[in-house]
Design a protein around this motif. Structure first.
Motif, short mmCIF file in Angstrom:
data_model
loop_
_atom_site.label_atom_id
_atom_site.label_comp_id
_atom_site.label_asym_id
_atom_site.label_seq_id
_atom_site.Cartn_x
_atom_site.Cartn_y
_atom_site.Cartn_z
N THR A 8 0.82 -1.20 0.00
CA THR A 8 0.00 0.00 0.00
C THR A 8 0.86 1.26 0.00
O THR A 8 1.94 1.27 0.59
CB THR A 8 -0.93 0.04 1.23
N GLY A 12 -5.91 6.07 -3.12
CA GLY A 12 -7.14 5.41 -3.54
C GLY A 12 -6.89 4.13 -4.31
O GLY A 12 -7.65 3.17 -4.21
N ASP A 15 -6.33 1.53 -1.83
CA ASP A 15 -7.58 1.24 -1.14
C ASP A 15 -8.42 0.23 -1.91
O ASP A 15 -9.07 -0.65 -1.33
CB ASP A 15 -8.39 2.52 -0.93
N LEU A 78 -3.48 1.67 9.82
CA LEU A 78 -4.27 0.84 8.93
C LEU A 78 -4.45 -0.55 9.52
O LEU A 78 -5.55 -1.13 9.49
CB LEU A 78 -3.60 0.76 7.56
#
Length: 288
Positions: A8, A12, A15, A78
């Protein structure tokens, strides 16, 4: 699946990849498997600008360290959020080239799957991000799912109603079809075997030879067979995906031996970079 590796960059695009990883993990958790989401963030090294005074290099290095610290903090946040949602998590942070570090983490963690996002290939920088995902897909020693972000931030729905497996029916693919059929069964998906007949693709063996081999092991009721005529494979697959509302395209890539050169293994990379639906890449030489 025991481990799903999810790189990550907190955008977006990442995501969307995480949404797919969660979607897959939930199914396997419901089936009683302990599935861990291994979250990975790679901070790229500072590259000095030789046009700046020497003293500015130290400032750049400090900025890179700050970015690494911020990445660590974001990754921890996260992980905590996912734990609140009921997922098991693990954190792996790295510093270096994105694709190299992700593959190195995968070699250490040995995940069952890597799930990566791919930016809409519009600008040069988007191409770089997309290329990293494609490079990981082609070099990692495990299956890689690449989830595209389409233009204007659009995305394909997270679902697995229809899975298409691209095949030229030119070599034994049963060892790849086993996990694909297991995936389709777990999500009650329709599995379609798709062969694109194109001028630039060889047709050395009789298709029936490999179809019989597939049906002998898996049964005729496990999939639908489709053949498409097109000028080239990329065009044929793209049109097929749109016409059949495919949710996932599965492709196999092979080492560059004589046969794989004939089969044009760069086709998989082209589809990873250009497909509007997620692409799951298997390596034909691996024993899944």
């Amino acid at each position: 699946m025991k481990n799903i590796l999810v790189p990550t960059d907190f955008t977006g695009t990442s995501d969307l990849a995480l949404a797919w990883a969660k979607f897959l993990a939930k199914q396997y958790i419901q089936d009683g498997l302990e599935t861990t989401l291994v979250l990975t963030h790679v901070t790229q090294p500072f590259i000095p600008d030789t046009t700046l005074p020497t003293g500015e290099v130290g400032a750049g290095i400090m900025a890179a360290q700050e970015l690494e610290d911020v990445g660590d903090l974001n990754l921890q946040e996260l992980a905590e959020q996912l734990q609140k949602e009921g997922f098991q998590t693990r954190i792996e942070t790295r510093f270096g080239a994105i694709d190299d570090e992700i593959v190195e983490v995968a070699d250490e963690v040995k995940p069952d799957l890597i799930v990566m996002g791919r930016s809409h290939v519009d600008t040069f920088f988007d191409w770089l991000a997309g290329s990293s995902a494609a490079d990981v897909a082609m070099t990692a020693h495990c299956p890689v799912l690449v989830v595209p972000t389409l233009d204007h931030g659009r995305s394909h729905p997270v679902r697995l109603a229809t899975v298409a497996y691209a095949t030229q029916l030119e070599f034994d693919e049963n060892h790849i079809l086993r996990p694909v059929i297991q995936l389709a069964r777990a999500f009650q998906s329709t599995l379609r075997l798709v062969k694109i007949k194109a001028v630039n693709q060889p047709n050395v063996y009789d298709d029936r030879q490999y179809l019989d081999q597939i049906e002998t092991e898996f049964g005729r009721d496990r999939f639908v067979e489709d053949t498409v005529n097109a000028d080239n494979v990329t065009e044929g697959l793209s049109k097929y995906i749109a016409a059949h509302q495919v949710d996932l395209l599965v492709m196999a890539t092979r080492k560059r031996d004589f046969l794989s050169r004939l089969l044009n293994p760069s086709l998989t990379k082209r589809m990873v970079l250009n497909s509007d639906v997620p692409v799951l890449v298997y390596h034909a030489e691996e024993n899944y």
